[in-house]
Design a protein around this motif. Structure first.
Motif, short mmCIF file in Angstrom:
data_model
loop_
_atom_site.label_atom_id
_atom_site.label_comp_id
_atom_site.label_asym_id
_atom_site.label_seq_id
_atom_site.Cartn_x
_atom_site.Cartn_y
_atom_site.Cartn_z
N ALA A 93 -32.37 -75.48 -2.13
CA ALA A 93 -32.89 -76.56 -1.58
C ALA A 93 -32.98 -77.84 -2.41
CB ALA A 93 -34.54 -76.39 -0.92
N THR A 94 -32.43 -79.07 -2.15
CA THR A 94 -32.34 -80.11 -3.11
C THR A 94 -32.91 -81.35 -2.51
OG1 THR A 94 -29.96 -80.50 -2.16
CG2 THR A 94 -30.08 -79.12 -4.01
N ALA A 95 -33.20 -81.65 -1.22
CA ALA A 95 -33.60 -83.06 -0.73
C ALA A 95 -34.28 -82.83 0.49
CB ALA A 95 -32.31 -83.93 -0.84
N ILE A 96 -35.22 -83.85 0.70
CA ILE A 96 -36.07 -83.86 1.96
C ILE A 96 -36.38 -85.12 2.54
CG2 ILE A 96 -38.23 -84.15 0.48
CD1 ILE A 96 -39.78 -82.34 2.61
N THR A 97 -36.31 -85.24 3.71
CA THR A 97 -36.76 -86.53 4.38
C THR A 97 -37.63 -86.37 5.33
OG1 THR A 97 -35.90 -88.68 5.39
CG2 THR A 97 -34.71 -86.72 6.00
N ARG A 98 -38.20 -87.22 6.11
CA ARG A 98 -38.78 -87.18 7.56
C ARG A 98 -38.60 -87.96 8.51
NH1 ARG A 98 -44.29 -89.10 9.09
NH2 ARG A 98 -44.16 -90.39 7.38
N ASP A 99 -38.65 -87.28 9.78
CA ASP A 99 -38.12 -87.98 11.03
C ASP A 99 -39.28 -88.79 11.94
OD1 ASP A 99 -39.26 -86.30 12.74
OD2 ASP A 99 -37.57 -85.28 13.23
N ARG A 100 -38.95 -89.71 12.64
CA ARG A 100 -39.83 -90.31 13.36
C ARG A 100 -41.14 -89.35 14.22
NH1 ARG A 100 -36.02 -95.00 16.16
NH2 ARG A 100 -35.44 -96.08 14.32
N GLU A 101 -40.68 -88.25 14.46
CA GLU A 101 -41.37 -87.28 14.85
C GLU A 101 -42.67 -86.41 14.18
OE1 GLU A 101 -39.38 -84.76 17.68
OE2 GLU A 101 -38.62 -86.38 19.02
N GLY A 102 -42.13 -86.87 12.88
CA GLY A 102 -43.01 -86.16 12.15
C GLY A 102 -42.34 -84.68 11.36
#
Length: 320
Positions: free
Chosen positions: A108-117
């Motif tokens: 696992a190399t990267a992460i982000t967060r969407d508008r719904e959390g």
């Protein structure tokens, strides 16, 4: 009281204020930051912290675990190396953690967060292996003429892109895959509205190139785009919005604006919180290169710092 005496007392009240005000920022000092989270693992292991994300309550980190990271990856081993996500509250207490992957090697190399959390973690795994039918040997005694199915040995080639959609309470909501021809290593993921974009490197026939691919939040992938590897020069100064203020990340070689007590003895990575008028509110020095800086009200600044090829996470509450 005589008028002259009144004037004298008024002056004694005004003069100290006029002297102290311009030097108020002199009390700000550059404090050495200590890592909140670091990868302590056996030498030569594949353990690594790769990226981080924030919401209003949690700091989330992702990476790959093979033999260590027992302080913040406590869930059972899945097999080989595993991806992981671990979350912490503002006091750096571990809240929940998950291993991500299969019985093969996974990263696992990267992460982000969407508008719904939801957190979106990108990584790589191997395509599932099939079974092959082994032909019956005529010279062997096999009265029932039974064909034998034996599994093909997994190659662990990391030729499948993976997206994990994870809720803020630690549940895996969905998992999506996109198979490729070659070894894939995603390095970053971003969220924009109803879509995600992943970039990284792909190696085919001993040739490594950059790739990009998009996906909808429903897990529908676009065609992969492959091109030459670009190495953009990082900005000398990075600025991010921090509520009504701003946070500045840069390499200090001498002095820092509005912090007269600081003079770097050698080039030193620093993080400084300023008002929009340039008044310093807080400052920290870092033990290595700042690879990513995020800010969240109530938590402060979270910084991914590279030290001797390993990544640390620094949580700066004084930047809140």
């Amino acid at each position: 009281m005589p008028k002259r005496a009144v004037k004298f007392w008024v002056l004694t009240l005004v003069i100290p204020l006029s002297i102290i005000s311009p030097n108020a920022s002199a009390a700000i000092k550059v404090l050495p930051s200590k890592p909140a989270i670091t990868a302590v693992s056996p030498a030569g292991s594949g353990d690594q912290i790769s990226d981080l994300s924030l919401n209003s309550n949690l700091l989330a980190i992702v990476g790959t675990v093979e033999t260590g990271l027992a302080d913040f990856v406590t869930s059972p081993t899945l097999g080989g190396s595993d991806g992981f996500i671990s979350t912490f509250d503002r006091s750096k207490k571990l809240i929940w953690n998950l291993r991500l992957g299969s019985a093969s090697d996974d990263i696992a190399t990267a992460i982000t967060r969407d508008r719904e959390g939801f957190f979106w973690v990108v990584g790589a795994t191997s395509k599932p292996t099939d079974t092959e039918t082994v032909a019956t040997d005529a010279s062997a005694v096999n009265l029932d003429l039974i064909s034998v199915e034996k599994p093909i040995t997994p190659k662990n080639t990391l030729n499948r892109l993976v997206l994990w959609k994870i809720g803020s309470n630690g549940e895996i909501a969905q998992t999506f895959f996109s198979d490729v021809n070659g070894l894939i290593a995603p390095t970053a993921i971003t969220s924009s509205g109803a879509s995600l974009k992943v970039v990284g490197k792909i190696t085919e026939q001993e040739r490594t190139e950059q790739f990009s691919i998009s996906a909808s939040l429903a897990g529908v992938f676009s065609e992969i785009i492959i091109g030459k590897i670009l190495t953009p020069k990082p900005p000398a100064i990075e600025r991010i919005k921090a509520g009504p203020n701003r946070i500045t990340s840069f390499i200090s070689k001498t002095t820092i604006v509005d912090i007269p007590s600081w003079r770097a003895k050698k080039p030193t990575p620093v993080i400084v919180k300023y008002t929009n008028k340039g008044k310093a509110l807080a400052a920290n020095s870092l033990p290595g290169k700042a690879k990513k800086v995020l800010w969240q009200s109530g938590i402060g600044a979270a910084v991914l710092v590279e030290v001797n090829s390993d990544n640390q996470v620094h949580l700066l509450s004084n930047m809140g």
